[in-house]
Design a protein around this motif. Structure first.
Motif, PDB file in Angstrom:
ATOM      1  N   PRO A 146       0.833  -1.219   0.000  1.00 47.75           N
ATOM      2  CA  PRO A 146       0.000   0.000   0.000  1.00 47.75           C
ATOM      3  C   PRO A 146       0.864   1.265   0.000  1.00 47.75           C
ATOM      4  N   THR A 147       1.429   1.586  -1.150  1.00 45.86           N
ATOM      5  CA  THR A 147       2.359   2.701  -1.288  1.00 45.86           C
ATOM      6  C   THR A 147       1.704   3.900  -1.964  1.00 45.86           C
ATOM      7  N   SER A 148       2.398   5.033  -1.893  1.00 42.37           N
ATOM      8  CA  SER A 148       1.932   6.233  -2.581  1.00 42.37           C
ATOM      9  C   SER A 148       1.935   6.033  -4.096  1.00 42.37           C
ATOM     10  N   LEU A 149       2.925   5.321  -4.614  1.00 41.69           N
ATOM     11  CA  LEU A 149       2.959   5.042  -6.055  1.00 41.69           C
ATOM     12  C   LEU A 149       1.729   4.264  -6.489  1.00 41.69           C
ATOM     13  N   LEU A 150       1.362   3.245  -5.727  1.00 40.60           N
ATOM     14  CA  LEU A 150       0.171   2.468  -6.067  1.00 40.60           C
ATOM     15  C   LEU A 150      -1.069   3.351  -5.991  1.00 40.60           C
ATOM     16  N   ALA A 151      -1.144   4.200  -4.975  1.00 45.85           N
ATOM     17  CA  ALA A 151      -2.285   5.109  -4.862  1.00 45.85           C
ATOM     18  C   ALA A 151      -2.380   6.016  -6.083  1.00 45.85           C
ATOM     19  N   ARG A 152      -1.252   6.593  -6.488  1.00 44.38           N
ATOM     20  CA  ARG A 152      -1.264   7.513  -7.622  1.00 44.38           C
ATOM     21  C   ARG A 152      -1.709   6.825  -8.908  1.00 44.38           C
ATOM     22  N   ARG A 188     -13.704   4.921  -3.476  1.00 44.81           N
ATOM     23  CA  ARG A 188     -12.461   4.174  -3.668  1.00 44.81           C
ATOM     24  C   ARG A 188     -11.262   5.106  -3.758  1.00 44.81           C
ATOM     25  N   SER A 189     -11.440   6.217  -4.443  1.00 50.17           N
ATOM     26  CA  SER A 189     -10.344   7.171  -4.562  1.00 50.17           C
ATOM     27  C   SER A 189     -10.013   7.784  -3.207  1.00 50.17           C
ATOM     28  N   ALA A 190     -11.035   8.131  -2.441  1.00 50.60           N
ATOM     29  CA  ALA A 190     -10.789   8.683  -1.104  1.00 50.60           C
ATOM     30  C   ALA A 190     -10.037   7.684  -0.244  1.00 50.60           C
ATOM     31  N   PHE A 191     -10.397   6.403  -0.348  1.00 52.76           N
ATOM     32  CA  PHE A 191      -9.669   5.402   0.426  1.00 52.76           C
ATOM     33  C   PHE A 191      -8.220   5.308  -0.022  1.00 52.76           C
ATOM     34  N   CYS A 192      -7.979   5.285  -1.338  1.00 53.25           N
ATOM     35  CA  CYS A 192      -6.600   5.167  -1.820  1.00 53.25           C
ATOM     36  C   CYS A 192      -5.775   6.384  -1.417  1.00 53.25           C
ATOM     37  N   LEU A 193      -6.416   7.525  -1.261  1.00 56.03           N
ATOM     38  CA  LEU A 193      -5.709   8.708  -0.765  1.00 56.03           C
ATOM     39  C   LEU A 193      -5.043   8.438   0.575  1.00 56.03           C
ATOM     40  N   VAL A 194      -5.758   7.761   1.483  1.00 53.57           N
ATOM     41  CA  VAL A 194      -5.223   7.518   2.831  1.00 53.57           C
ATOM     42  C   VAL A 194      -4.634   6.128   2.983  1.00 53.57           C
ATOM     43  N   MET A 195      -4.729   5.292   1.960  1.00 53.41           N
ATOM     44  CA  MET A 195      -4.259   3.906   2.041  1.00 53.41           C
ATOM     45  C   MET A 195      -2.828   3.779   2.568  1.00 53.41           C
ATOM     46  N   PRO A 196      -1.849   4.550   2.075  1.00 52.91           N
ATOM     47  CA  PRO A 196      -0.494   4.375   2.597  1.00 52.91           C
ATOM     48  C   PRO A 196      -0.374   4.723   4.078  1.00 52.91           C
ATOM     49  N   GLU A 254      -6.963  17.077  -3.113  1.00 53.21           N
ATOM     50  CA  GLU A 254      -6.064  16.576  -2.082  1.00 53.21           C
ATOM     51  C   GLU A 254      -5.235  15.408  -2.602  1.00 53.21           C
ATOM     52  N   TYR A 255      -5.833  14.593  -3.443  1.00 54.77           N
ATOM     53  CA  TYR A 255      -5.136  13.443  -4.021  1.00 54.77           C
ATOM     54  C   TYR A 255      -3.933  13.902  -4.823  1.00 54.77           C
ATOM     55  N   ARG A 256      -4.136  14.897  -5.683  1.00 50.42           N
ATOM     56  CA  ARG A 256      -3.036  15.391  -6.504  1.00 50.42           C
ATOM     57  C   ARG A 256      -1.959  16.059  -5.642  1.00 50.42           C
ATOM     58  N   ARG A 257      -2.395  16.703  -4.552  1.00 46.25           N
ATOM     59  CA  ARG A 257      -1.413  17.342  -3.675  1.00 46.25           C
ATOM     60  C   ARG A 257      -0.542  16.301  -2.977  1.00 46.25           C
ATOM     61  N   VAL A 258      -1.162  15.198  -2.539  1.00 48.85           N
ATOM     62  CA  VAL A 258      -0.452  14.197  -1.748  1.00 48.85           C
ATOM     63  C   VAL A 258       0.318  13.216  -2.615  1.00 48.85           C
ATOM     64  N   HIS A 259      -0.330  12.698  -3.654  1.00 48.23           N
ATOM     65  CA  HIS A 259       0.269  11.613  -4.445  1.00 48.23           C
ATOM     66  C   HIS A 259       0.637  12.021  -5.864  1.00 48.23           C
TER      67      HIS A 259
END
Length: 265
Positions: A146-152, A188-196, A254-259
């Protein structure tokens, strides 16, 4: 029980476990799965590299009359327009034949692009799909964490979707289906944002909304409402407007800012 002590969907080595299995298919859906396998085999024969089942049915959480049937076909060569037309016929036939399912959806992919895109299509096959027929591409793919790369690379494209959902509704598409798609993608996208940060994987949308709410309490109420609509979609234009004009854009920003944004395909 403390949520952090609950199953985080990981193997003992910390990699993401494959979430579905044929022995988890609820008994009412077994005839649907058998029929899908038979119809796909008859339609495509040797052109097919593999057939996969994904979603709530192989996870064992499907509800008769509420859940849809999700399939992915992987071809040796790129799928053709004729292949796509045959898939639409199979979708309609299965939906008409089985009251257990609330619609059927079939994805069509070529083998090579999935292997060339391991952090999106490859992850989907290896961790979210259950083999039904043919060779399993998971054997040719890496293990995932569960990495930032996978989230992105899985959901870093949410910013592209609100306009598509609005356009579909404006064209007169089935509003209930649009709400379902928008709700699922947004949660699903919101979850992947915080997944890592959470350190695990789940496809349970209600649980996903609860987990995200810990990190972003300002979204919690809207996410719970959206997750409920993903499970039991309603043709509610106000709900769709909330998702497309407010919640999804906030999550995407927020997704684009974080990942960062997903690489163009």
């Amino acid at each position: 029980m403390d949520e952090d002590a609950q199953d985080k969907g990981l193997n003992p080595d910390g990699t993401i476990a494959r979430e579905g299995a044929l022995d988890r298919v609820p008994p009412p859906f077994a005839p649907v799965v058998d029929a899908a396998r038979e119809r796909v085999t008859a339609a495509y024969g040797d052109a097919l590299h593999g057939l996969y089942l994904y979603g709530s049915i192989p996870r064992g959480t499907a509800r008769p009359g509420r859940s849809d049937l999700d399939l992915m076909l992987v071809f040796h060569e790129p799928p053709t327009d004729a292949d796509r037309a045959a898939a639409r016929r199979i979708e309609a036939e299965l939906d008409a034949a089985f009251a257990q399912i609330d619609g059927a959806g079939i994805l069509l992919e070529g083998r090579a692009p999935l292997l060339a895109d391991p952090n999106d299509g490859g992850f989907f096959v290896a961790c979210l799909c259950t083999p039904l027929l043919g060779a399993d591409l998971a054997d040719e793919l890496p293990a995932y964490r569960p990495t930032s790369l996978l989230a992105r690379e899985t959901n870093g494209d949410l910013h592209l979707f609100p306009e598509r959902w609005r356009a579909a509704a404006d064209r007169g598409a089935d509003l209930r289906a649009v709400v379902r798609r928008a709700a699922r993608k947004t949660v699903r996208s919101a979850f992947c944002l915080v997944m890592p940060r959470w350190g695990g994987w789940t496809s349970d949308l209600a649980r996903s909304a609860e987990i995200v709410g810990r990190y972003h309490p300002e979204w919690a109420a809207d996410l719970r409402r959206t997750a409920a609509a993903a499970a039991d979609p309603v043709p509610d234009p106000d709900l769709l407007r909330m998702i497309t004009d407010d919640l999804a854009p906030r999550v995407a920003e927020e997704y684009r800012r974080v990942h960062g944004a997903k690489a163009p395909r």
